[in-house]
Design a protein around this motif. Structure first.
Motif, PDB file in Angstrom:
ATOM      1  N   LEU A 169     -52.671   3.363  90.965  1.00 46.11           N
ATOM      2  CA  LEU A 169     -53.847   2.531  90.721  1.00 46.11           C
ATOM      3  C   LEU A 169     -53.476   1.156  90.177  1.00 46.11           C
ATOM      4  CD1 LEU A 169     -56.296   5.120  89.071  1.00 46.11           C
ATOM      5  CD2 LEU A 169     -56.285   4.309  91.438  1.00 46.11           C
ATOM      6  N   GLY A 170     -52.168   0.914  90.009  1.00 52.07           N
ATOM      7  CA  GLY A 170     -51.721  -0.384  89.535  1.00 52.07           C
ATOM      8  C   GLY A 170     -51.563  -0.497  88.036  1.00 52.07           C
ATOM      9  N   VAL A 171     -51.625   0.633  87.328  1.00 45.33           N
ATOM     10  CA  VAL A 171     -51.499   0.624  85.873  1.00 45.33           C
ATOM     11  C   VAL A 171     -50.018   0.651  85.493  1.00 45.33           C
ATOM     12  CG1 VAL A 171     -52.035   1.832  83.734  1.00 45.33           C
ATOM     13  CG2 VAL A 171     -53.684   1.831  85.616  1.00 45.33           C
ATOM     14  N   ASP A 172     -49.626  -0.235  84.582  1.00 46.65           N
ATOM     15  CA  ASP A 172     -48.257  -0.235  84.071  1.00 46.65           C
ATOM     16  C   ASP A 172     -48.151   0.852  83.009  1.00 46.65           C
ATOM     17  OD1 ASP A 172     -45.724  -0.706  83.189  1.00 46.65           O
ATOM     18  OD2 ASP A 172     -46.104  -2.720  82.400  1.00 46.65           O
ATOM     19  N   THR A 173     -47.418   1.893  83.292  1.00 50.39           N
ATOM     20  CA  THR A 173     -47.305   3.024  82.368  1.00 50.39           C
ATOM     21  C   THR A 173     -46.021   2.951  81.545  1.00 50.39           C
ATOM     22  OG1 THR A 173     -46.234   4.429  84.023  1.00 50.39           O
ATOM     23  CG2 THR A 173     -48.640   4.476  83.941  1.00 50.39           C
ATOM     24  N   THR A 174     -45.461   1.746  81.424  1.00 53.04           N
ATOM     25  CA  THR A 174     -44.258   1.557  80.621  1.00 53.04           C
ATOM     26  C   THR A 174     -44.549   0.576  79.489  1.00 53.04           C
ATOM     27  OG1 THR A 174     -43.439  -0.308  81.944  1.00 53.04           O
ATOM     28  CG2 THR A 174     -42.803   1.916  82.641  1.00 53.04           C
TER      29      THR A 174
ATOM     30  N   ASP B  96     -30.570  -1.805  67.466  1.00 56.57           N
ATOM     31  CA  ASP B  96     -29.137  -2.093  67.583  1.00 56.57           C
ATOM     32  C   ASP B  96     -28.893  -3.395  68.334  1.00 56.57           C
ATOM     33  OD1 ASP B  96     -29.998  -1.316  70.036  1.00 56.57           O
ATOM     34  OD2 ASP B  96     -28.480   0.226  70.371  1.00 56.57           O
ATOM     35  N   GLY B  97     -29.904  -4.262  68.361  1.00 60.87           N
ATOM     36  CA  GLY B  97     -29.759  -5.552  69.030  1.00 60.87           C
ATOM     37  C   GLY B  97     -29.998  -5.506  70.518  1.00 60.87           C
ATOM     38  N   THR B  98     -30.410  -4.353  71.033  1.00 62.25           N
ATOM     39  CA  THR B  98     -30.669  -4.226  72.464  1.00 62.25           C
ATOM     40  C   THR B  98     -32.155  -4.016  72.712  1.00 62.25           C
ATOM     41  OG1 THR B  98     -30.326  -1.835  72.438  1.00 62.25           O
ATOM     42  CG2 THR B  98     -28.392  -3.213  72.827  1.00 62.25           C
ATOM     43  N   SER B  99     -32.540  -4.176  73.961  1.00 60.07           N
ATOM     44  CA  SER B  99     -33.925  -3.941  74.359  1.00 60.07           C
ATOM     45  C   SER B  99     -33.949  -2.911  75.475  1.00 60.07           C
ATOM     46  CB  SER B  99     -34.578  -5.242  74.846  1.00 60.07           C
ATOM     47  OG  SER B  99     -33.892  -5.737  75.987  1.00 60.07           O
ATOM     48  N   ARG B 100     -35.125  -2.330  75.690  1.00 58.86           N
ATOM     49  CA  ARG B 100     -35.248  -1.365  76.781  1.00 58.86           C
ATOM     50  C   ARG B 100     -36.716  -1.219  77.161  1.00 58.86           C
ATOM     51  NH1 ARG B 100     -34.247   3.115  72.621  1.00 58.86           N
ATOM     52  NH2 ARG B 100     -36.287   4.120  72.368  1.00 58.86           N
ATOM     53  N   THR B 101     -36.950  -0.605  78.314  1.00 55.88           N
ATOM     54  CA  THR B 101     -38.300  -0.310  78.777  1.00 55.88           C
ATOM     55  C   THR B 101     -38.465   1.203  78.838  1.00 55.88           C
ATOM     56  OG1 THR B 101     -38.391  -2.345  80.090  1.00 55.88           O
ATOM     57  CG2 THR B 101     -39.964  -0.613  80.642  1.00 55.88           C
ATOM     58  N   ASP B 102     -39.478   1.703  78.127  1.00 56.25           N
ATOM     59  CA  ASP B 102     -39.732   3.142  78.067  1.00 56.25           C
ATOM     60  C   ASP B 102     -41.025   3.489  78.793  1.00 56.25           C
ATOM     61  OD1 ASP B 102     -37.514   3.429  76.475  1.00 56.25           O
ATOM     62  OD2 ASP B 102     -38.640   3.552  74.592  1.00 56.25           O
ATOM     63  N   ASP B 103     -41.120   4.734  79.257  1.00 52.82           N
ATOM     64  CA  ASP B 103     -42.417   5.253  79.686  1.00 52.82           C
ATOM     65  C   ASP B 103     -43.257   5.469  78.433  1.00 52.82           C
ATOM     66  OD1 ASP B 103     -42.037   5.561  82.537  1.00 52.82           O
ATOM     67  OD2 ASP B 103     -40.616   7.146  82.050  1.00 52.82           O
ATOM     68  N   VAL B 104     -44.519   5.054  78.484  1.00 50.96           N
ATOM     69  CA  VAL B 104     -45.365   5.223  77.301  1.00 50.96           C
ATOM     70  C   VAL B 104     -45.569   6.714  77.053  1.00 50.96           C
ATOM     71  CG1 VAL B 104     -46.564   3.035  77.638  1.00 50.96           C
ATOM     72  CG2 VAL B 104     -47.538   5.114  78.608  1.00 50.96           C
ATOM     73  N   PRO B 105     -45.647   7.130  75.802  1.00 47.95           N
ATOM     74  CA  PRO B 105     -45.918   8.546  75.506  1.00 47.95           C
ATOM     75  C   PRO B 105     -47.314   8.922  75.965  1.00 47.95           C
ATOM     76  CG  PRO B 105     -45.968   7.223  73.498  1.00 47.95           C
ATOM     77  CD  PRO B 105     -45.461   6.327  74.580  1.00 47.95           C
TER      78      PRO B 105
END
Length: 376
Positions: A273-278, A286-295
């Protein structure tokens, strides 16, 4: 020192700690040091009270005060260690166990006897049986408004019972407390909705086993009503195996497969449906970034591109039903029990497996209904 000498005078100690923190800030002290000192003095005061009640032998009161201390630690986690949290959890669990053994809690249960013929939806063919189960699943979505009216009527007839404090206990923890008429009503509404779900879940399992023997029902028949979900073959593989285990009455396997598929199906459909689920996390420590699936809790509260919420899209009754069955600590909480490895054999029941399949049918109908509205 006066207040610290009396374990029941913790409120006085806390007020002194708050006043001291304000004075230190007024005198120019800055940073977390002032706040940490206040938090630790507050924590020590609460623990002194908990340890006092611990010596008196009252488990329920002791557990409540240790829980209050743990809630403070959770809010101010940066000042405490994992060992601090574990110690408080252990103390609360021990107090709850003592309260249960001493009979401090009065269990409230209701037994229902349902004639077996009302739990079997087997039709003359396996195809019709699967369709009947799917259609009945839609009718069995709890109508919260109707349940609320019934609960209020019952409460009016038994006003004293309606005001009694309720405590919901899972192994080692309190998962819900109600201290007012309104919170009691909310708990009763959820309990009735979950009882309705459990009855139908049992009926789904009974029907699957009996129809397999009498009309040749297989897992292939049970997945036919899921067609509106447009599932890929990988998703169908899991659900097909879960249905096969449900028919075989292997509820440990069936629950672990089917319950987790509900979240997967909803997540994949929202993506279509076009919803961003992340969610993007710029700094994970620790100085890093990431993309997670939302709980799952956040997933249920996302917004579609047209401005509707997931709750608007699913409808209030189904949304509440999904939340109570899968995510609510005071509901069945099936998703968390399975996903977090908390489930025990007694959680892997015919009712739970049947509920999971019913939820998939309910989602399929909602998706079909939405597609019909778009076509019209």
């Amino acid at each position: 020192m006066f207040y610290e000498a009396d374990p029941l005078a913790d409120r006085g100690s806390i007020r002194v700690a708050e006043a001291e923190a304000k004075l230190r800030k007024h005198w120019g002290e800055k940073g977390d040091k002032v706040h940490e000192r206040k938090v630790r003095r507050t924590f020590d005061a609460i623990v002194r009270r908990a340890e006092f009640f611990q010596k008196t032998g009252n488990g329920s009161i002791t557990a409540g005060v240790f829980r209050e201390a743990r809630q403070l630690v959770e809010r101010e986690r940066r000042f405490f260690t994992a060992d601090d949290i574990a110690r408080l959890q252990g103390a609360e669990q021990a107090a709850l166990n003592r309260a249960l053994e001493a009979g401090e809690f009065v269990p409230f249960t209701v037994s229902l006897k349902v004639p077996s013929q009302f739990m079997d939806y087997t039709q003359e063919t396996p195809e019709k049986t699967a369709v009947e189960l799917a259609e009945q699943a839609v009718r069995e979505i709890p109508n919260r408004k109707e349940i609320a009216e019934n609960v209020k009527e019952t409460s009016a007839q038994t006003p004293l019972l309606a005001m009694v404090k309720r405590t919901l206990i899972s192994p080692g923890k309190v998962v819900g407390e109600s201290n007012s008429l309104q919170t009691n009503l909310d708990r009763d509404i959820e309990n009735r909705a979950m009882s309705q779900a459990s009855l139908f879940g049992a009926a789904v399992s009974i029907t699957a086993a009996r129809a397999a023997k009498t009309v040749g029902l297989t897992e292939e028949h049970l997945i036919i009503p899921l067609h509106p979900l447009a599932l890929d073959e990988d998703s169908l593989l899991f659900i097909r195996r879960g249905c096969e285990r449900l028919i075989a009455q292997d509820f440990i396997s069936a629950t672990h497969i089917l319950i987790l598929r509900v979240e997967d199906v909803l997540r994949r459909h929202l993506r279509r449906l076009g919803v961003d689920t992340t969610e993007f996390k710029a700094d994970v420590g620790d100085g890093t970034s990431r993309t997670d699936d939302v709980p799952f809790g956040k997933l249920m509260r996302l917004t579609l591109s047209d401005g509707r919420t997931v709750k608007d899209y699913l409808g209030s009754d189904l949304w509440e039903h999904l939340d109570s069955v899968l995510n609510s600590q005071t509901g069945l909480n099936l998703r968390n029990e399975i996903a977090h490895g908390l489930a025990r054999p007694q959680h892997c029941t015919a009712e739970s497996a049947g509920i999971a399949l019913a939820l998939l049918y309910q989602l399929a109908f909602t998706v079909w209904l939405a597609s019909q509205s778009e076509t019209d």
